[in-house]
Design a protein around this motif. Structure first.
Motif, PDB file in Angstrom:
ATOM      1  N   CYS A  64      -7.018  -1.232   0.143  1.00 53.62           N
ATOM      2  CA  CYS A  64      -7.392  -0.512   1.731  1.00 53.62           C
ATOM      3  C   CYS A  64      -8.903   0.211   1.849  1.00 53.62           C
ATOM      4  N   PHE A  91      -9.618  -2.218  -4.565  1.00 52.91           N
ATOM      5  CA  PHE A  91      -8.256  -1.746  -3.978  1.00 52.91           C
ATOM      6  C   PHE A  91      -8.641  -2.212  -2.633  1.00 52.91           C
ATOM      7  N   GLY A 148      -7.386   4.962  -1.782  1.00 49.11           N
ATOM      8  CA  GLY A 148      -7.907   4.814  -2.741  1.00 49.11           C
ATOM      9  C   GLY A 148      -7.078   5.536  -4.467  1.00 49.11           C
ATOM     10  N   MET A 149      -6.457   6.319  -4.352  1.00 49.95           N
ATOM     11  CA  MET A 149      -5.617   6.684  -4.878  1.00 49.95           C
ATOM     12  C   MET A 149      -4.873   6.441  -5.841  1.00 49.95           C
ATOM     13  N   CYS A 150      -3.923   5.698  -5.416  1.00 45.53           N
ATOM     14  CA  CYS A 150      -2.492   5.131  -5.906  1.00 45.53           C
ATOM     15  C   CYS A 150      -2.684   3.974  -6.748  1.00 45.53           C
ATOM     16  N   GLY A 151      -3.473   3.088  -5.868  1.00 46.23           N
ATOM     17  CA  GLY A 151      -3.729   1.940  -7.729  1.00 46.23           C
ATOM     18  C   GLY A 151      -3.088   0.540  -6.652  1.00 46.23           C
ATOM     19  N   GLY A 152      -1.781   0.937  -5.913  1.00 47.26           N
ATOM     20  CA  GLY A 152      -1.373   0.252  -5.531  1.00 47.26           C
ATOM     21  C   GLY A 152      -1.522  -1.391  -4.595  1.00 47.26           C
ATOM     22  N   CYS A 153      -2.179  -0.970  -3.855  1.00 46.87           N
ATOM     23  CA  CYS A 153      -2.682  -1.960  -3.700  1.00 46.87           C
ATOM     24  C   CYS A 153      -4.594  -3.201  -3.741  1.00 46.87           C
ATOM     25  N   MET A 172       1.263  -1.440   0.068  1.00 48.96           N
ATOM     26  CA  MET A 172       0.342  -0.628   0.075  1.00 48.96           C
ATOM     27  C   MET A 172       0.931   1.376   0.221  1.00 48.96           C
ATOM     28  N   VAL A 173       0.511   2.145  -0.920  1.00 44.04           N
ATOM     29  CA  VAL A 173       1.543   4.008  -0.568  1.00 44.04           C
ATOM     30  C   VAL A 173       0.380   4.792   0.008  1.00 44.04           C
ATOM     31  N   ASP A 174      -0.830   5.112  -0.624  1.00 44.33           N
ATOM     32  CA  ASP A 174      -1.654   5.914   0.082  1.00 44.33           C
ATOM     33  C   ASP A 174      -2.485   5.783   1.337  1.00 44.33           C
ATOM     34  N   GLY A 175      -3.491   4.418   1.240  1.00 43.41           N
ATOM     35  CA  GLY A 175      -4.539   3.955   1.594  1.00 43.41           C
ATOM     36  C   GLY A 175      -5.708   4.839   1.275  1.00 43.41           C
TER      37      GLY A 175
HETATM   38 FE1  FES Z   1      -3.179   3.914  -2.706  1.00 38.01          FE
HETATM   39 FE2  FES Z   1      -4.878   1.719  -1.553  1.00 38.01          FE
HETATM   40  S1  FES Z   1      -3.359   2.410  -0.891  1.00 38.01           S
HETATM   41  S2  FES Z   1      -4.636   3.043  -3.794  1.00 38.01           S
END
Ligand code: FES
Ligand code: NAD
Length: 285
Positions: free
Chosen positions: A236, A234, A219-224, A214-217
């Motif tokens: 997060c 997502f 819902g903005m980055c898509g990392g999760c 996870m990056v931002d937690g």
């Molecule tokens: Fe970035 Fe979920 S941690 S969208």
């Protein structure tokens, strides 16, 4: 800044932190997590809240040193400050009167199952915990789970305590012989995938608490991003709990390994000064 009220080693490489975070403690529900930053230019890591005490204004985090950030975090002691703590994040675990619920915890994931076991027990369920670790010295939260569950089945890979074998061996016996209404799993990805395959033939609703990068937690980055039933979700926001029978664990494993080499190299850069003393001084409170 959040002050560490208590820091102690639970098992080798795993440390418990009780942190001053009154607003998060008040709002927390089982299954939610925080995003932590240790240094201004450092990465943001998700940590599930293992317990919250609204009266004391504290939350409990259990951290396994696997990369640079978690190693830096585990070098902190009582009285030190954590730079940022954002939360509570994520959708709380579903808590209802299901009947008989088995919570399955593998390694440090066992701490994740604890708040759910508490909430499920308070909701009137019969709660059975199946917990696993490499050996007795790595087993977490047995005492805490015993205090809130109807049964605890410890398992160790080397047979040094409890049942000799994986948590899925104990779970297979339970689903074959008892009327299990729901299973909740948290731990290594291979374990959660194996739990899903153990319950699938019995159609037991099974939830996995996923641990993607996870990056931002928010819902903005898509990392999760995780694939659940062929749909991108997502973790997060929509999770971290998902229907384990629908999760693409293979993809989750691939995505989580993407930075493994880089992460190991950054941890090595820290050198011996980052070593956390291996002193086991009891279980969590
Ligand atoms: Fe970035 Fe979920 S941690 S969208
Ligand atoms: P580990 O590798 O020592 O495994 C712990 C237990 O999981 C084992 O004793 C066994 O009972 C079970 N297990 C492992 N592989 C299995 C398999 N293939 N089939 C069936 N059961 C299996 O655990 P560890 O070193 O403590 O690592 C913990 C892992 O949990 C890390 O990978 C971490 O990323 C993950 N984790 C997950 C969550 C979550 O929310 N799901 C939270 C924290 C950590």
């Amino acid at each position: 800044m959040s002050t560490i009220l208590e820091a102690r080693v639970l098992v080798p490489d795993v440390k418990l932190f009780r942190v001053h975070a009154p607003k998060i403690a008040r709002k927390h529900r089982a299954g939610q997590f925080v995003i932590v930053r240790v240094s201004p230019d450092g990465e943001r890591i998700p940590l599930t809240i293992a317990a919250a005490d609204p009266e004391a204004g504290s939350i409990t985090l259990v951290v396994q040193a696997v990369g640079k950030t978690t190693t830096l975090l585990n070098a902190l002691e009582t009285g030190d400050e954590i730079l940022d703590l954002a939360g509570p994040l994520g959708t709380p675990s579903e808590v209802a009167r299901f009947g008989m619920v088995v919570v399955v915890g593998g390694g440090v994931g066992t701490a994740v199952t604890y708040p759910s076991a508490v909430a499920l027990s308070q909701a009137g369920n019969t709660v059975i915990a199946v917990i696993g670790a490499r050996s007795r010295t790595h087993l977490l939260f047995e005492t805490e789970l015993a205090a809130v569950c109807d049964e605890v089945h410890p398992c160790t890979d080397d047979g040094s305590f409890g049942r000799h074998g994986f948590v899925t061996d104990a779970l297979a016996d339970l689903v074959a012989t008892r009327k299990v209404d729901r299973v909740l799993a948290a731990g290594p990805i291979a374990m959660m995938a194996a739990v899903a395959e153990t319950t699938r033939p019995y159609d037991v609703p099974t939830v996995a608490s996923l641990n993607p990068i996870m990056v931002d937690g928010t819902g903005m980055c898509g990392g999760c991003r995780v694939s659940v039933g062929g749909v991108n979700r997502f973790a997060c926001l929509d999770g971290p709990d998902f229907d384990a029978h629908l999760v693409d664990f293979h993809l989750l494993e691939q995505r989580n390994r993407a930075y493994a080499g880089w992460e190991a190299a950054r941890r090595d850069e820290l050198g011996p000064c980052a070593a956390v003393p291996v002193v086991v001084d009891g279980a969590a409170s």
